[in-house]
Design a protein around this motif. Structure first.
Motif, PDB file in Angstrom:
ATOM      1  N   LYS A  49      45.604  43.296  54.415  1.00  0.00           N
ATOM      2  CA  LYS A  49      45.297  44.732  54.361  1.00  0.00           C
ATOM      3  C   LYS A  49      46.523  45.534  53.958  1.00  0.00           C
ATOM      4  CE  LYS A  49      43.799  48.581  57.319  1.00  0.00           C
ATOM      5  NZ  LYS A  49      45.061  49.346  57.281  1.00  0.00           N
ATOM      6  N   GLU A  50      47.679  45.232  54.557  1.00  0.00           N
ATOM      7  CA  GLU A  50      48.915  45.941  54.232  1.00  0.00           C
ATOM      8  C   GLU A  50      49.336  45.665  52.798  1.00  0.00           C
ATOM      9  OE1 GLU A  50      50.519  45.526  58.828  1.00  0.00           O
ATOM     10  OE2 GLU A  50      51.283  44.217  57.240  1.00  0.00           O
ATOM     11  N   TRP A  51      49.135  44.431  52.355  1.00  0.00           N
ATOM     12  CA  TRP A  51      49.508  44.080  50.988  1.00  0.00           C
ATOM     13  C   TRP A  51      48.648  44.853  49.988  1.00  0.00           C
ATOM     14  CZ3 TRP A  51      48.940  38.644  48.322  1.00  0.00           C
ATOM     15  CH2 TRP A  51      49.762  38.615  47.182  1.00  0.00           C
ATOM     16  N   ALA A  52      47.352  44.945  50.273  1.00  0.00           N
ATOM     17  CA  ALA A  52      46.455  45.695  49.389  1.00  0.00           C
ATOM     18  C   ALA A  52      46.891  47.157  49.295  1.00  0.00           C
ATOM     19  CB  ALA A  52      45.017  45.596  49.898  1.00  0.00           C
ATOM     20  N   GLU A  53      47.263  47.743  50.411  1.00  0.00           N
ATOM     21  CA  GLU A  53      47.722  49.133  50.400  1.00  0.00           C
ATOM     22  C   GLU A  53      49.023  49.259  49.621  1.00  0.00           C
ATOM     23  OE1 GLU A  53      47.907  50.093  54.535  1.00  0.00           O
ATOM     24  OE2 GLU A  53      45.825  50.745  54.629  1.00  0.00           O
ATOM     25  N   HIS A  54      49.914  48.285  49.794  1.00  0.00           N
ATOM     26  CA  HIS A  54      51.178  48.278  49.058  1.00  0.00           C
ATOM     27  C   HIS A  54      50.940  48.219  47.552  1.00  0.00           C
ATOM     28  CE1 HIS A  54      55.215  47.089  47.802  1.00  0.00           C
ATOM     29  NE2 HIS A  54      54.698  46.007  47.256  1.00  0.00           N
ATOM     30  N   LEU A  55      49.902  47.479  47.153  1.00  0.00           N
ATOM     31  CA  LEU A  55      49.577  47.323  45.733  1.00  0.00           C
ATOM     32  C   LEU A  55      48.671  48.439  45.219  1.00  0.00           C
ATOM     33  CD1 LEU A  55      48.882  43.470  45.703  1.00  0.00           C
ATOM     34  CD2 LEU A  55      50.883  44.625  44.757  1.00  0.00           C
ATOM     35  N   ASN A  56      48.302  49.364  46.124  1.00  0.00           N
ATOM     36  CA  ASN A  56      47.390  50.451  45.776  1.00  0.00           C
ATOM     37  C   ASN A  56      46.069  49.893  45.248  1.00  0.00           C
ATOM     38  OD1 ASN A  56      46.643  53.160  45.587  1.00  0.00           O
ATOM     39  ND2 ASN A  56      47.382  53.361  43.484  1.00  0.00           N
ATOM     40  N   ALA A  57      45.518  48.937  45.988  1.00  0.00           N
ATOM     41  CA  ALA A  57      44.284  48.260  45.584  1.00  0.00           C
ATOM     42  C   ALA A  57      43.358  48.108  46.783  1.00  0.00           C
ATOM     43  CB  ALA A  57      44.602  46.879  45.001  1.00  0.00           C
ATOM     44  N   ALA A  58      42.075  47.912  46.512  1.00  0.00           N
ATOM     45  CA  ALA A  58      41.114  47.622  47.577  1.00  0.00           C
ATOM     46  C   ALA A  58      41.301  46.173  48.028  1.00  0.00           C
ATOM     47  CB  ALA A  58      39.688  47.832  47.072  1.00  0.00           C
ATOM     48  N   ARG A  59      41.130  45.950  49.316  1.00  0.00           N
ATOM     49  CA  ARG A  59      41.335  44.600  49.842  1.00  0.00           C
ATOM     50  C   ARG A  59      40.420  43.566  49.180  1.00  0.00           C
ATOM     51  NH1 ARG A  59      41.409  42.901  56.257  1.00  0.00           N
ATOM     52  NH2 ARG A  59      41.669  40.661  55.941  1.00  0.00           N
ATOM     53  N   PRO A  60      39.114  43.860  48.941  1.00  0.00           N
ATOM     54  CA  PRO A  60      38.259  42.871  48.252  1.00  0.00           C
ATOM     55  C   PRO A  60      38.763  42.529  46.858  1.00  0.00           C
ATOM     56  CG  PRO A  60      36.903  44.517  49.335  1.00  0.00           C
ATOM     57  CD  PRO A  60      38.315  45.016  49.403  1.00  0.00           C
ATOM     58  N   SER A  61      39.331  43.521  46.161  1.00  0.00           N
ATOM     59  CA  SER A  61      39.870  43.277  44.822  1.00  0.00           C
ATOM     60  C   SER A  61      41.073  42.335  44.888  1.00  0.00           C
ATOM     61  CB  SER A  61      40.275  44.584  44.155  1.00  0.00           C
ATOM     62  OG  SER A  61      39.161  45.443  44.009  1.00  0.00           O
ATOM     63  N   LEU A  62      41.921  42.535  45.897  1.00  0.00           N
ATOM     64  CA  LEU A  62      43.064  41.650  46.081  1.00  0.00           C
ATOM     65  C   LEU A  62      42.601  40.231  46.391  1.00  0.00           C
ATOM     66  CD1 LEU A  62      46.057  40.982  46.460  1.00  0.00           C
ATOM     67  CD2 LEU A  62      45.899  41.916  48.790  1.00  0.00           C
ATOM     68  N   SER A  63      41.615  40.107  47.279  1.00  0.00           N
ATOM     69  CA  SER A  63      41.094  38.777  47.621  1.00  0.00           C
ATOM     70  C   SER A  63      40.500  38.090  46.402  1.00  0.00           C
ATOM     71  CB  SER A  63      40.036  38.898  48.724  1.00  0.00           C
ATOM     72  OG  SER A  63      40.606  39.389  49.922  1.00  0.00           O
ATOM     73  N   ARG A  64      39.848  38.860  45.551  1.00  0.00           N
ATOM     74  CA  ARG A  64      39.258  38.303  44.335  1.00  0.00           C
ATOM     75  C   ARG A  64      40.341  37.762  43.394  1.00  0.00           C
ATOM     76  NH1 ARG A  64      35.852  42.014  43.890  1.00  0.00           N
ATOM     77  NH2 ARG A  64      37.036  43.430  42.565  1.00  0.00           N
ATOM     78  N   GLU A  65      41.424  38.518  43.242  1.00  0.00           N
ATOM     79  CA  GLU A  65      42.516  38.072  42.377  1.00  0.00           C
ATOM     80  C   GLU A  65      43.193  36.826  42.942  1.00  0.00           C
ATOM     81  OE1 GLU A  65      43.271  38.986  39.429  1.00  0.00           O
ATOM     82  OE2 GLU A  65      41.915  40.696  39.318  1.00  0.00           O
ATOM     83  N   MET A  66      43.404  36.798  44.248  1.00  0.00           N
ATOM     84  CA  MET A  66      44.015  35.616  44.872  1.00  0.00           C
ATOM     85  C   MET A  66      43.118  34.398  44.699  1.00  0.00           C
ATOM     86  SD  MET A  66      47.027  36.172  46.187  1.00  0.00           S
ATOM     87  CE  MET A  66      47.263  35.038  47.566  1.00  0.00           C
ATOM     88  N   GLY A  67      41.800  34.611  44.831  1.00  0.00           N
ATOM     89  CA  GLY A  67      40.852  33.507  44.634  1.00  0.00           C
ATOM     90  C   GLY A  67      40.882  32.991  43.215  1.00  0.00           C
ATOM     91  N   LEU A  68      41.004  33.877  42.243  1.00  0.00           N
ATOM     92  CA  LEU A  68      41.069  33.455  40.847  1.00  0.00           C
ATOM     93  C   LEU A  68      42.339  32.639  40.582  1.00  0.00           C
ATOM     94  CD1 LEU A  68      40.166  35.467  37.729  1.00  0.00           C
ATOM     95  CD2 LEU A  68      42.421  34.431  37.844  1.00  0.00           C
ATOM     96  N   LEU A  69      43.474  33.093  41.112  1.00  0.00           N
ATOM     97  CA  LEU A  69      44.720  32.348  40.937  1.00  0.00           C
ATOM     98  C   LEU A  69      44.633  30.966  41.582  1.00  0.00           C
ATOM     99  CD1 LEU A  69      47.314  35.216  41.650  1.00  0.00           C
ATOM    100  CD2 LEU A  69      46.625  34.322  39.418  1.00  0.00           C
ATOM    101  N   ARG A  70      43.964  30.900  42.731  1.00  0.00           N
ATOM    102  CA  ARG A  70      43.791  29.610  43.407  1.00  0.00           C
ATOM    103  C   ARG A  70      42.841  28.705  42.630  1.00  0.00           C
ATOM    104  NH1 ARG A  70      40.341  30.529  48.300  1.00  0.00           N
ATOM    105  NH2 ARG A  70      38.890  30.764  46.552  1.00  0.00           N
ATOM    106  N   ASP A  71      41.711  29.248  42.173  1.00  0.00           N
ATOM    107  CA  ASP A  71      40.709  28.433  41.480  1.00  0.00           C
ATOM    108  C   ASP A  71      41.236  27.873  40.166  1.00  0.00           C
ATOM    109  OD1 ASP A  71      39.049  29.047  43.576  1.00  0.00           O
ATOM    110  OD2 ASP A  71      37.885  30.563  42.489  1.00  0.00           O
TER     111      ASP A  71
END
Length: 227
Positions: free
Chosen positions: A179-201
């Motif tokens: 949550k803090e990371w998403a705020e730091h990146l000025n992004a929604a938390r689901p969007s951050l999770s989606r990007e992390m999932g793409l990098l992992r996949d």
């Protein structure tokens, strides 16, 4: 309440001073100490900055509240870190953000006039104060560098690469919650999770909780460099 000298030694402002020196200093210094509850406001945006705050225990957060509601967490300050130093001596010395206690916390306050007295009596303290300001400026520049990196994917990769360089390893521990990371990146938390999932996949990273391993650093660097 008298602060523990050992705690003050964690503050850059008092770096280099012995416990004995801090004991003597606290006997003559004018200051106040306050305890705060979780989510209690410490400073409100627009309030006059007339004192330096030093976190003695717990965590406090610096929030920028949007006029329409909501906001982002600009910084999280832990034991020994300070707030107010960047605006204390401005002509328009108003706090540009709101400071809230993340949990139970204790904060020491030193007034502006008392700081000036301390600086006149101890130039080393003035040098530490300036060093503290410089460190804060570096933090702000890093924040701007992240936000100007472009797309959310590039901002995520930028942070991962920077943390890997800072920690000196390709397996890193993120110093903040998702949550803090998403705020730091000025992004929604689901969007951050989606990007992390793409990098992992794609096999470029793996992660569990706050631990992230960079599996293909070269590809991540290419992603960051790709405008």
């Amino acid at each position: 309440m008298k602060p523990e000298p050992g705690v003050l030694q964690t503050c850059l402002f008092f770096r280099g001073k012995s416990v004995e020196e801090l004991d003597v200093l606290l006997e003559t210094m004018r200051y106040s100490v306050r305890d705060f509850r979780k989510s209690e406001m410490i400073i409100s945006e627009g309030e006059t900055a007339d004192r330096l705050g030093i976190v003695l225990s717990g965590v406090v957060e610096v929030h920028k509240i949007h006029p329409g509601g909501g906001g982002i967490t600009i910084a999280r300050l832990e034991k020994g870190q300070t707030f107010g130093e960047a605006v204390l001596f401005r002509r328009e010395n108003l706090y540009p953000a709101t400071i809230i206690s993340a949990g139970r916390s204790t904060v020491m306050f030193i007034g502006k006039q008392e700081l000036l007295r301390l600086f006149a009596a101890d130039t080393d303290m003035l040098a530490r104060y300036m060093e503290n300001l410089s460190e804060r400026l570096v933090m702000v520049n890093r924040k701007l560098e992240t936000l100007s990196a472009g797309s959310l994917r590039r901002r995520v990769v930028h942070d991962l690469l920077r943390q890997a360089d800072f920690q000196g390893a390709d397996t890193i521990k993120l110093p903040f919650s998702r949550k803090e990371w998403a705020e730091h990146l000025n992004a929604a938390r689901p969007s951050l999770s989606r990007e992390m999932g793409l990098l992992r996949d794609n096999g470029w990273i793996s992660f569990k909780g706050n631990t992230v391993t960079l599996l293909d650093r070269k590809k991540l660097e290419e992603l960051y460099e790709d405008k």
